[in-house]
Design a protein around this motif. Sequence first.
Motif, short mmCIF file in Angstrom:
data_model
loop_
_atom_site.label_atom_id
_atom_site.label_comp_id
_atom_site.label_asym_id
_atom_site.label_seq_id
_atom_site.Cartn_x
_atom_site.Cartn_y
_atom_site.Cartn_z
N ILE A 186 0.82 -1.21 0.00
CA ILE A 186 0.00 0.00 0.00
C ILE A 186 0.86 1.26 0.00
O ILE A 186 2.04 1.24 0.35
N CYS A 187 0.24 2.34 -0.35
CA CYS A 187 0.89 3.65 -0.33
C CYS A 187 -0.22 4.69 -0.34
O CYS A 187 -1.12 4.62 -1.17
N CYS A 188 -0.20 5.61 0.60
CA CYS A 188 -1.17 6.70 0.48
C CYS A 188 -0.72 7.92 1.27
O CYS A 188 0.23 7.87 2.05
N TYR A 189 -1.42 9.02 1.01
CA TYR A 189 -1.20 10.24 1.77
C TYR A 189 -1.78 10.07 3.16
O TYR A 189 -2.93 9.68 3.31
N CYS A 190 -0.98 10.34 4.17
CA CYS A 190 -1.41 10.27 5.56
C CYS A 190 -1.43 11.69 6.12
O CYS A 190 -0.76 12.58 5.59
N PHE A 191 -2.19 11.89 7.19
CA PHE A 191 -2.29 13.21 7.82
C PHE A 191 -2.06 13.09 9.31
O PHE A 191 -2.59 12.20 9.96
#
Lengths: 307, 307
Positions: free
Chosen positions: B145-150
């Motif tokens: 997986i890979c995504c923008y985190c906040f």
Amino acid sequence: MSTASETAFLDALVEHGLLLATGVPGVYGRSGTFEDVLLAFDGLITRETKADGAEVVRFPPVLPRDHLETTGYMSSFPHLAGSVFSFSGGAAEALELGNRAARHEDWSEFQSATEVTLIPAACYPVYPWVSAAGALPKTGRLIDICCYCFRHEPSHDPARMQSFRQREHVRISTPEDVRAWHAGWVERGGALLSSVGLETGAVPANDPFFGRAGKMFAANQRDQGLKLERVYPIAGETPTAIMSINYHQDHFGLDFGITTAHGQVAHTACFGFGLERITLALFRTHGLDPLTWPDDVRRRLRLDQDA
Amino acid sequence: MSTASETAFLDALVEHGLLLATGVPGVYGRSGTFEDVLLAFDGLITRETKADGAEVVRFPPVLPRDHLETTGYMSSFPHLAGSVFSFSGGAAEALELGNRAARHEDWSEFQSATEVTLIPAACYPVYPWVSAAGALPKTGRLIDICCYCFRHEPSHDPARMQSFRQREHVRISTPEDVRAWHAGWVERGGALLSSVGLETGAVPANDPFFGRAGKMFAANQRDQGLKLERVYPIAGETPTAIMSINYHQDHFGLDFGITTAHGQVAHTACFGFGLERITLALFRTHGLDPLTWPDDVRRRLRLDQDA
């Protein structure tokens, strides 16, 4: 919010594992195959526009709240905006928050507004950044952007996601330059989509302005030909926009004080490809397994070079 | 929240146009060059792990609120979570909202919680999805997986962004399988980073649990060796984690009811590369212009194949 054929297409996509349901309408995971196709079309845009020499910039999915306020977005589209809240209380509030969350009860009273919102359209972060750089060079600027956008419109139409990517170019220059660029992309965008088997019509369109006053803005936008969309039937019978070409006139130039080399207020325009919608349109048109797609489409997208 | 050397490195990055300031600490645009390096390292991970056969899935930056609640995140890290709010009022409220926003005044009272939050770590959306697929296959699962985190932690340390990308693998299987996989990645991760010139130490670490009770959780996590970080000095003198390797034991297995082929509660572990931090570490180590980087690093990242 969605028709039977839209829901049926969503079900087929989930069943084939291309979209992963999360329980929230319009919020899906993407399979590796879905993502490969999306990035393949994104790569095609890059190759086809390379000679234009756009400056590449990438923004995260959040935007300073202050910038969104400056654009008037909260007056025009308050129903679509997502703002980011967080917690800044002490130990007692944290305990109560945690307990309520564990019981899936309402903990929103312990949240307050942060300095950021979600980005509603890929070009929004560009204008304050260009403005901060001072007057434009003589030939203006051309910016290449892509980011995750958010619109709060829960729907079972797979083409209406809450979180999706837009790939855009933004032209910022004199009115003459910007109008010529805008006009050129109506045909260019159609040819690019046609080259992967998506035959689209170009129709005058308007943004989904809020409320009664919004109807007037929308009619005005249509009448002046400021927004054109390339539309294609994706999930239902009604065609959906998969590309939009927008001439903002001096809207963002005035909002952010962007001036041309001669000190005029700059005009701006952008095109935006809806990457998830185009990916869905490709699956709808060529089938749910890209290995079986027509050779010319696979070659064009360089899907034949994988593995 | 940040030291003089951290702020100095941020200033250098902005001056060289690699990061674009937005006015909000920890929220930056990325230049094309920054993005090329980030995607080059992301591509290196893909090549180096291809033989592992992980299932590729990609998630948008938002997550059902319900899922975050189920993990207990709001008890452990209430101070870091970002939740998404929006407007659902009528014409009169919309008018007032728009007017206040135009004056940059507080309009938060017109916002209410939506069904989504921002994703705090890339692996969170994986567990409910795996759970919904039923019992695991015999050899468990491995997800890429890979995504923008906040994370809401405004800082002038460029290595502490509010919005950033994590590339992760998640292993879900029996305790034995998961422990072996977890142990293997401590060395493998170090070798991967070393191959691009980043010599890291592996140190026992803990998550930033909230409050006084959190100190106990943190000590426990460190003592049991559940979290290891590969650390490297990026912006300041103190090394920052650029990779973390986490063994969650049965935490997510219990939360989401994930079971092995034999009906045990599944164990889970993940590794995560902080893509922005690694990109910053590369600029810090090899200089602000990738064209001048050592040949072996450029070859390894395939930066020599561009243009």
